[in-house]
Design a protein around this motif. Structure first.
Motif, PDB file in Angstrom:
ATOM      1  N   GLU A   1      71.444  40.240  49.338  1.00 27.45           N
ATOM      2  CA  GLU A   1      70.469  41.102  48.953  1.00 27.45           C
ATOM      3  C   GLU A   1      71.099  41.960  47.867  1.00 27.45           C
ATOM      4  OE1 GLU A   1      67.126  40.694  52.669  1.00 27.45           O
ATOM      5  OE2 GLU A   1      69.008  42.276  52.581  1.00 27.45           O
TER       6      GLU A   1
ATOM      7  N   THR B   1      58.057  47.578  50.012  1.00 19.65           N
ATOM      8  CA  THR B   1      59.060  47.175  48.863  1.00 19.65           C
ATOM      9  C   THR B   1      59.510  45.714  49.123  1.00 19.65           C
ATOM     10  OG1 THR B   1      60.667  48.317  50.209  1.00 19.65           O
ATOM     11  CG2 THR B   1      59.720  49.559  48.353  1.00 19.65           C
TER      12      THR B   1
ATOM     13  N   LEU C   1      71.990  50.649  53.459  1.00 22.24           N
ATOM     14  CA  LEU C   1      72.775  50.269  54.806  1.00 22.24           C
ATOM     15  C   LEU C   1      72.215  48.997  55.867  1.00 22.24           C
ATOM     16  CD1 LEU C   1      73.791  53.578  56.055  1.00 22.24           C
ATOM     17  CD2 LEU C   1      75.332  51.909  54.875  1.00 22.24           C
ATOM     18  N   THR C   2      71.171  48.591  55.232  1.00 21.83           N
ATOM     19  CA  THR C   2      70.434  47.609  56.020  1.00 21.83           C
ATOM     20  C   THR C   2      70.182  46.359  55.103  1.00 21.83           C
ATOM     21  OG1 THR C   2      68.209  48.396  55.288  1.00 21.83           O
ATOM     22  CG2 THR C   2      68.854  48.976  57.603  1.00 21.83           C
ATOM     23  N   MET C   3      70.699  46.404  53.837  1.00 22.28           N
ATOM     24  CA  MET C   3      70.587  45.159  53.103  1.00 22.28           C
ATOM     25  C   MET C   3      71.937  44.343  53.412  1.00 22.28           C
ATOM     26  SD  MET C   3      69.562  45.675  49.018  1.00 22.28           S
ATOM     27  CE  MET C   3      70.160  47.384  48.638  1.00 22.28           C
ATOM     28  N   ASN C   4      71.886  43.059  53.476  1.00 22.88           N
ATOM     29  CA  ASN C   4      72.909  42.221  53.539  1.00 22.88           C
ATOM     30  C   ASN C   4      73.663  42.211  52.210  1.00 22.88           C
ATOM     31  OD1 ASN C   4      71.628  39.985  52.140  1.00 22.88           O
ATOM     32  ND2 ASN C   4      70.718  39.494  54.100  1.00 22.88           N
TER      33      ASN C   4
ATOM     34  N   ALA D   1      67.727  49.617  43.651  1.00 28.09           N
ATOM     35  CA  ALA D   1      67.914  49.330  45.101  1.00 28.09           C
ATOM     36  C   ALA D   1      66.756  49.838  46.052  1.00 28.09           C
ATOM     37  CB  ALA D   1      69.338  49.870  45.569  1.00 28.09           C
ATOM     38  N   LEU D   2      66.312  50.979  45.469  1.00 27.29           N
ATOM     39  CA  LEU D   2      65.173  51.738  46.195  1.00 27.29           C
ATOM     40  C   LEU D   2      63.984  51.033  46.162  1.00 27.29           C
ATOM     41  CD1 LEU D   2      65.249  54.637  47.667  1.00 27.29           C
ATOM     42  CD2 LEU D   2      64.376  55.574  45.526  1.00 27.29           C
ATOM     43  N   THR D   3      63.741  50.444  45.026  1.00 27.29           N
ATOM     44  CA  THR D   3      62.497  49.900  44.686  1.00 27.29           C
ATOM     45  C   THR D   3      62.644  48.200  44.573  1.00 27.29           C
ATOM     46  OG1 THR D   3      63.110  49.559  42.201  1.00 27.29           O
ATOM     47  CG2 THR D   3      61.737  51.723  42.951  1.00 27.29           C
ATOM     48  N   ASN D   4      63.839  47.985  45.237  1.00 26.32           N
ATOM     49  CA  ASN D   4      64.149  46.483  45.563  1.00 26.32           C
ATOM     50  C   ASN D   4      63.633  45.812  44.375  1.00 26.32           C
ATOM     51  OD1 ASN D   4      64.695  44.094  47.004  1.00 26.32           O
ATOM     52  ND2 ASN D   4      62.669  43.942  47.919  1.00 26.32           N
TER      53      ASN D   4
ATOM     54  N   TYR E   1      60.117  54.876  57.374  1.00 25.41           N
ATOM     55  CA  TYR E   1      61.030  53.730  56.841  1.00 25.41           C
ATOM     56  C   TYR E   1      60.326  52.331  57.128  1.00 25.41           C
ATOM     57  CZ  TYR E   1      64.410  57.609  57.183  1.00 25.41           C
ATOM     58  OH  TYR E   1      65.067  58.423  56.629  1.00 25.41           O
TER      59      TYR E   1
ATOM     60  N   GLN F   1      69.846  55.478  51.400  1.00 21.98           N
ATOM     61  CA  GLN F   1      70.831  55.457  52.491  1.00 21.98           C
ATOM     62  C   GLN F   1      70.305  54.121  53.386  1.00 21.98           C
ATOM     63  OE1 GLN F   1      71.213  58.437  55.396  1.00 21.98           O
ATOM     64  NE2 GLN F   1      73.617  58.103  54.945  1.00 21.98           N
ATOM     65  N   TYR F   2      68.963  54.307  53.835  1.00 25.13           N
ATOM     66  CA  TYR F   2      68.654  53.305  54.807  1.00 25.13           C
ATOM     67  C   TYR F   2      68.580  51.957  54.078  1.00 25.13           C
ATOM     68  CZ  TYR F   2      64.801  50.399  56.710  1.00 25.13           C
ATOM     69  OH  TYR F   2      64.120  49.393  57.098  1.00 25.13           O
ATOM     70  N   ARG F   3      68.039  51.900  52.902  1.00 27.40           N
ATOM     71  CA  ARG F   3      67.895  50.814  52.069  1.00 27.40           C
ATOM     72  C   ARG F   3      69.436  50.065  51.958  1.00 27.40           C
ATOM     73  NH1 ARG F   3      66.009  46.281  51.003  1.00 27.40           N
ATOM     74  NH2 ARG F   3      66.175  45.671  48.886  1.00 27.40           N
TER      75      ARG F   3
ATOM     76  N   GLN G   1      68.913  57.010  61.832  1.00 27.38           N
ATOM     77  CA  GLN G   1      68.410  57.230  60.460  1.00 27.38           C
ATOM     78  C   GLN G   1      67.230  58.330  60.316  1.00 27.38           C
ATOM     79  OE1 GLN G   1      70.030  56.136  57.887  1.00 27.38           O
ATOM     80  NE2 GLN G   1      68.994  57.032  56.204  1.00 27.38           N
TER      81      GLN G   1
ATOM     82  N   LEU H   1      72.638  51.950  63.005  1.00 27.65           N
ATOM     83  CA  LEU H   1      72.225  52.535  61.492  1.00 27.65           C
ATOM     84  C   LEU H   1      70.689  53.222  61.590  1.00 27.65           C
ATOM     85  CD1 LEU H   1      74.233  50.371  59.180  1.00 27.65           C
ATOM     86  CD2 LEU H   1      74.111  52.956  59.005  1.00 27.65           C
TER      87      LEU H   1
ATOM     88  N   ARG I   1      79.731  51.390  51.573  1.00 25.82           N
ATOM     89  CA  ARG I   1      80.875  52.361  52.404  1.00 25.82           C
ATOM     90  C   ARG I   1      80.445  53.942  51.911  1.00 25.82           C
ATOM     91  NH1 ARG I   1      82.713  48.253  54.991  1.00 25.82           N
ATOM     92  NH2 ARG I   1      80.741  48.537  55.878  1.00 25.82           N
TER      93      ARG I   1
ATOM     94  N   ARG J   1      73.444  47.649  62.437  1.00 29.19           N
ATOM     95  CA  ARG J   1      72.170  47.929  61.584  1.00 29.19           C
ATOM     96  C   ARG J   1      71.316  48.633  62.714  1.00 29.19           C
ATOM     97  NH1 ARG J   1      70.367  42.547  59.338  1.00 29.19           N
ATOM     98  NH2 ARG J   1      72.062  42.204  57.909  1.00 29.19           N
TER      99      ARG J   1
ATOM    100  N   ASN K   1      66.057  44.631  59.043  1.00 25.38           N
ATOM    101  CA  ASN K   1      66.239  43.575  58.276  1.00 25.38           C
ATOM    102  C   ASN K   1      66.724  42.542  59.047  1.00 25.38           C
ATOM    103  OD1 ASN K   1      66.279  42.234  55.741  1.00 25.38           O
ATOM    104  ND2 ASN K   1      68.102  42.996  54.986  1.00 25.38           N
TER     105      ASN K   1
ATOM    106  N   TYR L   1      58.021  52.222  54.024  1.00 23.13           N
ATOM    107  CA  TYR L   1      58.614  51.962  53.049  1.00 23.13           C
ATOM    108  C   TYR L   1      59.246  50.539  52.709  1.00 23.13           C
ATOM    109  CZ  TYR L   1      63.013  51.753  50.217  1.00 23.13           C
ATOM    110  OH  TYR L   1      64.053  51.561  49.393  1.00 23.13           O
TER     111      TYR L   1
END
Lengths: 403, 403
Positions: free
Chosen positions: A264, B259, A258-261, A313-316, B252, A254-256, B380, B376, A281, B373, B316, B255
């Motif tokens: 990315e 990554t 929601l912080t990716m643009n 996504a989790l492991t980028n 976080y 979730q963190y990942r 988190q 968010l 969303r 962000r 980010n 992590y």
């Protein structure tokens, strides 16, 4: 020495796996069984319930002789790529044969099916495109296109998950021009994804994991797993107080997300247009992985494909990362061996077409970027010092020796 | 209506802040006090102990009339940019004056110092470059360069944290060609970063947070905070069971650092060559934020700069993101107001040079990317449904009204 190759995930190793392992050696007339096993994240886009090290021990204690890791770049993939990576490793290790479990249990229809699809490739592909355009999912399109082909010999029912994998192993061997011989063992009783239990000794890995989660202990699964599995699972839980489940990773996913643009997100492997917005969303409004998946699911994407995208996504893991991993594995990562496995390895070692990795630290770090990130993310849900302990095994753990 | 502007973080609002707020109104002869406050992440690269909404309530209940948010792009920044963003907002809101707390408590030496540094700008900058080359940190180089200048009037001791901020507020006003008048109030007893308590009514925010952490409750801090602060803190804890601390965000950050690939790390705002590798190695081997910071700290980087870089990695925030935020804030985000504040706002509203944002959802989402962000990431660390509740306030919470 004759060797039989097995592709597995052992999540966890159970009586059905034990039966398959014994049968594989017997019907192929092999002295050693070589297992290509996925690492901490699995083909269907899930964290394994226990780490690859624990699953390696289980396998060795139940009759496997050599366990090698299917690299992340081939493990967390659709059946076709998963099969190609696995068969490549087993072929590189000079397996005389490969034996897979299937719903059918008879090898000839598999061989016919691979030939059939090769012969009617053009028709097949145009039918697939036709169904995809109708908006059905890829696996569904494959099945429909397949049903449209003319068959004048016995072929395989490709709507069954293990039949599909079996088909892909043989197709991969053909593509790799490998001479490995194929056998199949009929799976007993438990369906691959079956969540219920029919037999008093055999249950699917899915139903076993479900029981562990429900009960919060290992007691009820004891009849369905070898003693060695029980002991290893029990020891892991005693040390780490943890069995791994997607829900543990949900806050990070979730963190990942929601912080990716947007750029990315679009660079993530296997992501398609329109999905980034949908994922973000759903991530905003979901309180668990389960509800997130239900919110994001559409007809177009299978559940497992979405799960794999989530693991990436989790492991980028970007498209670029996957491309640079190559079309076939670049190394053989040794996770464990028995005395017999070691003897076998000593015989074939000089002819291996790939570097044999027993200590990761002896090789360039860049080779293992994806596996290393997977190990990092996998251990991130644990409390210290368990996190550090488990993560440092990625560098420090030598292959596990049994006997 | 005369208005006095105040730049604050209120982390949390305490008796020293109350004194400063009252004095500011009094010595400037103002009817209303306007506070530019940082949001959920603070100037020194830390999460606020409670969200901006709770801190806004505290301020309103203790005499503030208008609270606006310093956008993330200006809040989590070195003193110079932080001051520029804050003074810009207060000037845009037509503040007649700005009143800051300082160790010195006399405004003239501040004005002299700003003139002095402007007059001797070239010498000053060349001395800064000289000291940076010697390998000292940026703030240290500033202080040394400053001590090298010729002074024939009373100037300020720029080694004291609040004096530095005060200096930057005035320099910012000069740069912005603002006519705002400046006042300063001498800080009583507690040093800015003081971890111990000297007075029976006044303690620094740092020592108050330390006490809360040590005791695990609010009992001991009661003498040092207004009743309203106590009630708000207590209510927040009752609802969310949580006071925010860097250690909560550590998993976080870890992590995230582990990554990211090298390109991604190098794109983070304020990161310099060599630091990515250092951050990643320290993240691998550290079991807490505190030990991570100790592992990564060098003479070259101040603790607060490293903390800010960590916040940027966590949210980010890239160099591109920061650049597109512009040189001055692009909107005035209204967090809360008193009846008098509302009256004031109605008077100045038609002349505001910036859009006034009371409902985020009425503006293009892209405007708030960084603040969103930050909100968010800030929420988190909480369990559901607290996470969703807190995060949805970012869109849904109208300005807080106090009368």
């Amino acid at each position: 020495m004759r060797s039989v190759g097995i592709v597995a995930e052992y999540n966890p190793f159970h009586n059905g796996h034990l039966y398959h392992l014994k049968q594989s050696k017997e019907i192929s007339g092999s002295d050693v069984a070589i297992v290509a096993m996925s690492g901490n994240f699995l083909q269907r886009g899930e964290p394994a319930i226990v780490p690859k090290w624990t699953r390696t021990k289980m396998a060795l204690l139940s009759g496997a002789d050599l366990v090698v890791e299917i690299p992340y770049a081939f493990a967390v993939q659709k059946a076709e790529i998963f099969a190609l990576g696995s068969v490549y490793l087993l072929d590189a290790l000079k397996c005389s044969s490969i034996c897979f479990g299937s719903e059918l249990g008879n090898i000839h229809p598999f061989l016919h099916t691979v030939d059939l699809l090769k012969d009617q490739e053009e028709t097949y592909n145009s039918r697939i495109r036709f169904y995809i355009k109708q908006g059905v999912s890829y696996p569904k399109a494959l099945a429909l296109a397949y049903s449209d082909l003319e068959k004048n010999k016995d072929t395989v029912d490709l709507s069954r998950p293990n039949n599909i994998l079996g088909y892909h192993y043989i197709a991969a061997a053909k593509k790799l021009k490998s001479n490995v011989e194929f056998f199949t063992v009929k799976r007993n009783t438990a369906e691959h994804d079956d969540q219920t239990i029919h037999d008093d000794k055999i249950a699917s890995a899915t139903s076993i994991r479900k029981l562990i989660k429900q009960e919060g202990n290992l007691h009820r699964i004891r009849p369905y797993i070898p003693e060695a599995t029980y002991n290893e699972m029990e020891a892991y839980y005693r040390t780490y107080k943890h069995f791994h489940d997607w829900e543990d990773y949900w806050p990070y996913l979730q963190y990942r997300l929601l912080t990716m643009n947007n750029d990315e997100l679009n660079q993530m492997y296997d992501i398609e247009e329109g999905l980034p917005y949908r994922l973000q969303r759903a991530a905003e409004s979901s309180g668990s992985f389960q509800s997130f998946m239900e919110n994001v699911k559409t007809k177009r994407y299978t559940w497992t494909r979405l799960q794999r995208i989530c693991v990436h996504a989790l492991t980028n893991t970007t498209r670029t990362d996957m491309n640079s991993a190559g079309e076939t594995p670049g190394y053989i990562r040794l996770l464990g061996m028995s005395a017999k496995g070691r003897e076998y390895l000593n015989k074939v070692k000089k002819d291996l077409p790939l570097p044999l990795v027993s200590t990761v630290s002896a090789f360039p770090e860049a080779l293992f970027t994806l596996d290393r990130r997977a190990a990092l993310v996998y251990s991130q849900v644990m409390k210290e010092p368990a996190r550090s302990d488990l993560f440092s095994m990625e560098y420090a753990q030598p292959p596990i020796m049994a006997d």
